[in-house]
Design a protein around this motif. Structure first.
Motif, PDB file in Angstrom:
ATOM      1  N   ALA A   1       0.834  -1.213   0.000  1.00 61.17           N
ATOM      2  CA  ALA A   1       0.000   0.000   0.000  1.00 61.17           C
ATOM      3  C   ALA A   1       0.866   1.259   0.000  1.00 61.17           C
ATOM      4  CB  ALA A   1      -0.935  -0.009   1.213  1.00 61.17           C
ATOM      5  N   ALA A   2       1.959   1.229   0.739  1.00 60.87           N
ATOM      6  CA  ALA A   2       2.870   2.378   0.761  1.00 60.87           C
ATOM      7  C   ALA A   2       3.493   2.597  -0.620  1.00 60.87           C
ATOM      8  CB  ALA A   2       3.964   2.166   1.807  1.00 60.87           C
ATOM      9  N   ILE A   3       3.874   1.508  -1.269  1.00 60.01           N
ATOM     10  CA  ILE A   3       4.436   1.612  -2.623  1.00 60.01           C
ATOM     11  C   ILE A   3       3.389   2.186  -3.572  1.00 60.01           C
ATOM     12  CG2 ILE A   3       5.273   0.275  -4.608  1.00 60.01           C
ATOM     13  CD1 ILE A   3       6.526  -1.675  -2.499  1.00 60.01           C
ATOM     14  N   ALA A   4       2.166   1.698  -3.482  1.00 58.00           N
ATOM     15  CA  ALA A   4       1.092   2.179  -4.359  1.00 58.00           C
ATOM     16  C   ALA A   4       0.842   3.670  -4.159  1.00 58.00           C
ATOM     17  CB  ALA A   4      -0.188   1.379  -4.117  1.00 58.00           C
ATOM     18  N   ARG A   5       0.869   4.132  -2.910  1.00 58.67           N
ATOM     19  CA  ARG A   5       0.670   5.572  -2.648  1.00 58.67           C
ATOM     20  C   ARG A   5       1.791   6.398  -3.272  1.00 58.67           C
ATOM     21  NH1 ARG A   5      -0.832   3.555   2.308  1.00 58.67           N
ATOM     22  NH2 ARG A   5       1.208   3.965   3.208  1.00 58.67           N
ATOM     23  N   LEU A   6       3.024   5.944  -3.089  1.00 53.29           N
ATOM     24  CA  LEU A   6       4.168   6.665  -3.657  1.00 53.29           C
ATOM     25  C   LEU A   6       4.133   6.652  -5.188  1.00 53.29           C
ATOM     26  CD1 LEU A   6       6.998   5.518  -1.232  1.00 53.29           C
ATOM     27  CD2 LEU A   6       6.116   7.847  -1.504  1.00 53.29           C
ATOM     28  N   GLN A   7       3.749   5.520  -5.771  1.00 53.69           N
ATOM     29  CA  GLN A   7       3.672   5.444  -7.224  1.00 53.69           C
ATOM     30  C   GLN A   7       2.566   6.344  -7.770  1.00 53.69           C
ATOM     31  OE1 GLN A   7       3.337   1.161  -7.650  1.00 53.69           O
ATOM     32  NE2 GLN A   7       5.473   1.009  -8.322  1.00 53.69           N
ATOM     33  N   ALA A   8       1.443   6.398  -7.088  1.00 56.04           N
ATOM     34  CA  ALA A   8       0.345   7.272  -7.526  1.00 56.04           C
ATOM     35  C   ALA A   8       0.778   8.741  -7.449  1.00 56.04           C
ATOM     36  CB  ALA A   8      -0.904   7.032  -6.684  1.00 56.04           C
ATOM     37  N   ALA A   9       1.441   9.111  -6.364  1.00 55.16           N
ATOM     38  CA  ALA A   9       1.924  10.494  -6.227  1.00 55.16           C
ATOM     39  C   ALA A   9       2.952  10.799  -7.310  1.00 55.16           C
ATOM     40  CB  ALA A   9       2.535  10.704  -4.841  1.00 55.16           C
ATOM     41  N   GLN A  10       3.808   9.837  -7.586  1.00 55.97           N
ATOM     42  CA  GLN A  10       4.820  10.036  -8.620  1.00 55.97           C
ATOM     43  C   GLN A  10       4.173  10.204  -9.996  1.00 55.97           C
ATOM     44  OE1 GLN A  10       7.484   6.734  -9.683  1.00 55.97           O
ATOM     45  NE2 GLN A  10       9.150   8.171  -9.260  1.00 55.97           N
ATOM     46  N   GLN A  11       3.174   9.390 -10.291  1.00 55.11           N
ATOM     47  CA  GLN A  11       2.488   9.492 -11.578  1.00 55.11           C
ATOM     48  C   GLN A  11       1.819  10.857 -11.720  1.00 55.11           C
ATOM     49  OE1 GLN A  11       2.730   7.087 -13.908  1.00 55.11           O
ATOM     50  NE2 GLN A  11       1.772   8.496 -15.311  1.00 55.11           N
ATOM     51  N   GLN A  12       1.212  11.343 -10.653  1.00 54.62           N
ATOM     52  CA  GLN A  12       0.592  12.677 -10.713  1.00 54.62           C
ATOM     53  C   GLN A  12       1.649  13.757 -10.941  1.00 54.62           C
ATOM     54  OE1 GLN A  12      -2.691  13.414 -10.932  1.00 54.62           O
ATOM     55  NE2 GLN A  12      -2.793  11.194 -11.116  1.00 54.62           N
ATOM     56  N   ARG A  13       2.803  13.605 -10.329  1.00 52.12           N
ATOM     57  CA  ARG A  13       3.890  14.580 -10.510  1.00 52.12           C
ATOM     58  C   ARG A  13       4.407  14.566 -11.944  1.00 52.12           C
ATOM     59  NH1 ARG A  13       5.788  18.566 -11.296  1.00 52.12           N
ATOM     60  NH2 ARG A  13       7.663  19.461 -10.413  1.00 52.12           N
ATOM     61  N   VAL A  14       4.538  13.369 -12.522  1.00 54.43           N
ATOM     62  CA  VAL A  14       4.988  13.248 -13.911  1.00 54.43           C
ATOM     63  C   VAL A  14       3.961  13.879 -14.852  1.00 54.43           C
ATOM     64  CG1 VAL A  14       5.444  11.598 -15.787  1.00 54.43           C
ATOM     65  CG2 VAL A  14       6.469  11.247 -13.524  1.00 54.43           C
ATOM     66  N   ILE A  15       2.689  13.641 -14.607  1.00 50.77           N
ATOM     67  CA  ILE A  15       1.636  14.237 -15.440  1.00 50.77           C
ATOM     68  C   ILE A  15       1.701  15.758 -15.363  1.00 50.77           C
ATOM     69  CG2 ILE A  15      -0.877  14.557 -15.626  1.00 50.77           C
ATOM     70  CD1 ILE A  15      -1.098  11.546 -14.794  1.00 50.77           C
ATOM     71  N   ALA A  16       1.835  16.291 -14.156  1.00 48.20           N
ATOM     72  CA  ALA A  16       1.931  17.752 -13.989  1.00 48.20           C
ATOM     73  C   ALA A  16       3.154  18.297 -14.729  1.00 48.20           C
ATOM     74  CB  ALA A  16       1.994  18.121 -12.513  1.00 48.20           C
ATOM     75  N   GLN A  17       4.268  17.588 -14.632  1.00 52.24           N
ATOM     76  CA  GLN A  17       5.492  18.025 -15.325  1.00 52.24           C
ATOM     77  C   GLN A  17       5.297  18.022 -16.835  1.00 52.24           C
ATOM     78  OE1 GLN A  17       8.192  19.286 -14.029  1.00 52.24           O
ATOM     79  NE2 GLN A  17       9.537  19.312 -15.827  1.00 52.24           N
TER      80      GLN A  17
END
Length: 151
Positions: free
Chosen positions: A98-114
């Motif tokens: 679950a911790a990995i999934a949260r970090l991956q979701a946050a990372q994906q949102q950051r990549v999309i914003a970038q």
């Protein structure tokens, strides 16, 4: 005489094999440069104004991405340790996942914003170049786990 003919045939076969290997090495296509090795501002031919804006966007993005990857790495390591423990704890495994999934979701949102920010500073030609580069990379991408388990 038969031995001499056989020796010549063997020598000819060996020479042909060596020439074939040498030709294959010389004629093989050059490997394409991976997207990660590209210097995107140069590849996209950014103007000086675009380069300044690109650099302003890139530095914080790369810092955040690096930090996020470090967190993912730590949780993946803990996950694998829990899985291969003498007595695996399913609750601990689920918590790490679950911790990995949260970090991956946050990372994906950051990549999309970038990517949206980068899109805004590029012209149509540059957008098309970046799009093709990304699509080509994603089409070839495999996870380390996939590579580890391939025959």
């Amino acid at each position: 005489m038969k031995r001499r003919a056989w020796t010549r045939a063997l020598l000819a076969a060996s020479l042909a094999l060596n020439l074939g290997v040498a030709a294959a090495l010389l004629l093989r296509p050059a490997p394409q440069e991976p997207a990660s090795a590209l210097h995107l501002p140069e590849h996209l031919a950014l103007t000086p104004e675009q380069r300044a804006r690109w650099q302003a966007l890139e530095a914080p993005f790369l810092r955040e991405l690096s930090s996020n990857w470090e967190g993912i790495r730590q949780h993946r390591e803990a996950l694998v340790r829990h899985i291969f423990a003498p007595a695996p704890d399913r609750a601990a495994i689920d918590a790490e996942q679950a911790a990995i999934a949260r970090l991956q979701a946050a990372q994906q949102q950051r990549v999309i914003a970038q990517l949206l920010d980068e899109r805004e500073l590029l012209d149509e030609r540059q957008r098309a170049q970046l799009l093709q580069l990304l699509l080509g990379r994603y089409a070839q991408e495999a996870t380390e786990e996939e590579l580890l388990h391939r025959p």
